[in-house]
Design a protein around this motif. Structure first.
Motif, mmCIF file in Angstrom:
data_model
loop_
_atom_site.group_PDB
_atom_site.id
_atom_site.type_symbol
_atom_site.label_atom_id
_atom_site.label_comp_id
_atom_site.label_asym_id
_atom_site.label_seq_id
_atom_site.Cartn_x
_atom_site.Cartn_y
_atom_site.Cartn_z
ATOM 1 N N HIS A 233 0.872 -1.333 0.078
ATOM 2 C CA HIS A 233 0.042 0.161 0.053
ATOM 3 C C HIS A 233 0.864 1.245 0.162
ATOM 4 O O HIS A 233 0.529 2.289 -0.629
ATOM 5 C CB HIS A 233 -0.951 -0.083 1.263
ATOM 6 N N ILE B 260 -9.764 -5.019 5.465
ATOM 7 C CA ILE B 260 -9.783 -5.288 4.182
ATOM 8 C C ILE B 260 -10.807 -5.963 3.323
ATOM 9 O O ILE B 260 -11.796 -6.699 4.227
ATOM 10 C CB ILE B 260 -8.321 -6.069 3.608
ATOM 11 N N ILE C 220 -7.850 -2.092 0.534
ATOM 12 C CA ILE C 220 -7.429 -1.414 2.129
ATOM 13 C C ILE C 220 -8.677 -0.691 2.521
ATOM 14 O O ILE C 220 -8.929 0.416 2.164
ATOM 15 C CB ILE C 220 -6.178 -0.714 2.066
ATOM 16 N N ARG D 1 -6.388 1.121 7.414
ATOM 17 C CA ARG D 1 -4.886 1.086 7.634
ATOM 18 C C ARG D 1 -4.496 1.060 8.886
ATOM 19 O O ARG D 1 -3.600 0.285 9.185
ATOM 20 C CB ARG D 1 -4.252 2.075 6.837
#
Length: 243
Positions: free
Chosen positions: A161, A200, A209, A212
């Motif tokens: 990511h 997720i 995502i 986070r």
């Protein structure tokens, strides 16, 4: 070759060069777009170019003589592929291939080597990156031995990511199996565990995502040390190198 404007570059390593040192190589770049799983380097192969990812993400994979493989590092907008050239080596000891398709800049190794030898700033910036990459690789080894599959998956998703700069990561269970060094069944179970937590989503070879912060908590201290080292090395504020 293309004369690249420093102002238009996304790659943080290149942006960290002084105007003078960047000018040494600015006319020697070639722009490339790489599809998923494009092989950039393989063991024993002569290094002809070094690659600076702009939007693609590259997996660095170690391979045994029997063909067993495991990912040991990731390279994205923060770095370069062909790190052996930083130390004057002409051959790659590892596989490097794209895990996220996208754009990159390539520099002939002869131009890269000439700049390394003639310019202190160019050399210092690349050596700082090489050191930060060594920290990343060492923590990948630690992750394999000290953390479970779910924690390692959370770490890997965060690192990808960071470099892909999108919340939608294209990835298959087969590819994740290689990246994490586990069987596909283990990948499926780990993904399902993180989906249930709400961090997720998964759909047809993609991972989205959603949270986070939750992933960071799940990864624990398997994630963060290499990222902090990179920020220190390039005097960047938190998030500039990785978000």
């Amino acid at each position: 070759m293309t004369d690249i404007s420093r102002r238009k570059i996304q790659n943080i390593l290149l942006r960290s060069l002084s105007a003078e040192s960047f000018a040494l190589v600015s006319g020697d770049f070639k722009t490339r777009n790489f599809a998923l799983r494009t092989l950039l380097l393989s063991p024993g192969e002569s290094i002809e170019v070094v690659t600076y990812p702009e939007t693609c993400v590259v997996s660095v994979v170690a391979t045994t003589a029997e063909g067993r493989q495991a990912e040991v590092g990731l390279v994205g907008v923060e770095g370069l592929v062909g790190i052996a050239a930083v130390f004057g080596e002409n051959h790659s000891p590892i596989d490097c291939f794209t895990q996220v398709p996208g754009d990159a800049l390539q520099l002939p190794v002869r131009s890269f080597t000439a700049a390394m030898e003639s310019n202190a700033d160019f050399r210092a910036v690349h050596l700082r990156y090489a050191h930060s990459f060594l920290i990343q690789v060492s923590h990948s080894a630690l992750a394999y031995s000290a953390y479970n599959v779910v924690e390692r998956l959370a770490r890997w998703l965060l690192m990808t990511h960071d470099r892909s700069r999108t919340d939608d990561i294209v990835i298959t269970h087969e590819f994740l199996s290689l990246m994490l060094g586990v069987r596909r069944a283990g990948v499926t179970t780990a993904l399902q565990s993180i989906v249930r937590l709400g961090y997720i989503s998964t759909h047809r070879g993609r991972v989205g995502i959603l949270d986070r912060t939750g992933l960071e908590e799940l990864a624990g201290d398997s994630y963060g040390t290499p990222e902090a080292a990179y920020r220190r090395a390039f005097t960047l504020s938190p998030g500039d190198a990785t978000n």
